[in-house]
Write a protein that holds these residues in place. Structure first.
Motif: not given
Length: 283
Positions: A165, A192-195, A222-223, A241, A244, A246-247
């Motif tokens: 992510s 990958m999901p993108v925030h 992208h999601q 981060q 959630q 997030i990597d």
């Protein structure tokens, strides 16, 4: 701009740099170059001590000191070659088809500048060899490389975790919009999901900027999750981060408004010092 460059220096982050570089090279379908630079300040190729006060007439001592420096440089060169060979074997095990090695004397920043024409991504550890023992210090070359490099930089912690992510620090400026475009078009984070996280006040204009980013990323498969939060930039980004899980954090090297002050000021150092996960700096 085809290759991924992994900067190998023998620090605690070297293995992680190798693994993140192999992951990136695989994602980008790009060759991997393992680079080891011997700093001329620490390991000079030639030493002239004749001008040192008190040593001018002691030729035997001068010769012995020069021989010691030469021996140190030779050992460092051999040690670096061994690190490169080990990193190459590890990258091959990780599935990278094309792996090259290069050793240079000089300065890391200058070496990367010389290679920029054929570089797609540079990977280096957040904590270099001289700062490995202190997690609150970033590598001595990192800030210089951030400010001078013209290619994206992936700064890694000391341990590897395969990214699943990603989040981008976004303020709607032209610079961060360019970053969103780069992410949308790049295969690095494919699937990958993108925030998309904006730290600012909640206004119609900011909502529209987030919607633009969301639509662009979605159009490339992208999601997407968009977030608008108030607060101070560094703790708000890190807090989200962590919350959630997030990597990877993505940011531009230079932005505008609040992010500009964040990215070029002391908060940048604080952000990197407290980061325990990779940070991708876009140009």
């Amino acid at each position: 701009m085809s290759q991924v460059i992994a900067c190998i220096d023998g620090s605690a982050a070297t293995v992680a740099v190798c693994d993140y570089s192999a992951w990136a090279a695989t994602q980008l379908d790009a060759p991997l170059l393992l680079l080891h630079v011997l700093d001329d300040k620490r390991y000079p190729t030639a030493t002239d001590l004749s001008g040192n006060i008190g040593l001018g007439s002691r030729e035997q001592l001068l010769d012995e000191l020069a021989a010691l420096d030469e021996q140190r440089a030779k050992i460092a060169l051999q040690q670096g070659h061994g690190m490169l060979e080990s990193a190459k074997a590890r990258a091959r095990e990780d599935g990278v088809a094309t792996v090259q090695m290069r050793q240079r004397h000089g300065d890391l920043t200058e070496s990367l500048q010389d290679l920029e024409g054929d570089t797609r991504l540079v990977v280096l550890g957040l904590h270099g060899k001289d700062s490995s023992a202190n997690p609150q210090l970033i590598g001595s070359h990192v800030e210089t490389v951030i400010r001078t490099a013209q290619r994206p930089l992936l700064l890694t912690p000391a341990s590897y975790q395969k990214p699943g992510s990603v989040m981008i620090a976004y303020d709607g400026s032209a610079t961060t919009q360019k970053g969103v475009q780069m992410m949308a078009q790049s295969p690095l984070f494919k699937g990958m999901p993108v925030h998309v996280v904006m730290v600012d006040v909640d206004t119609v204009d900011n909502r529209e900027k987030l919607m633009w980013a969301e639509n662009l990323l979605k159009s490339h498969g992208h999601q997407v999750v968009t977030v608008l939060r108030a607060g101070e930039v560094e703790p708000t980004l890190h807090g989200y981060q962590t919350e959630q899980d997030i990597d990877v954090l993505v940011m531009g090297a230079y932005g505008h408004s609040r992010l500009r002050q964040f990215l070029v000021g002391s908060t940048t150092t604080a952000m990197l010092q407290t980061s325990t996960r990779p940070v991708l700096i876009l140009r």
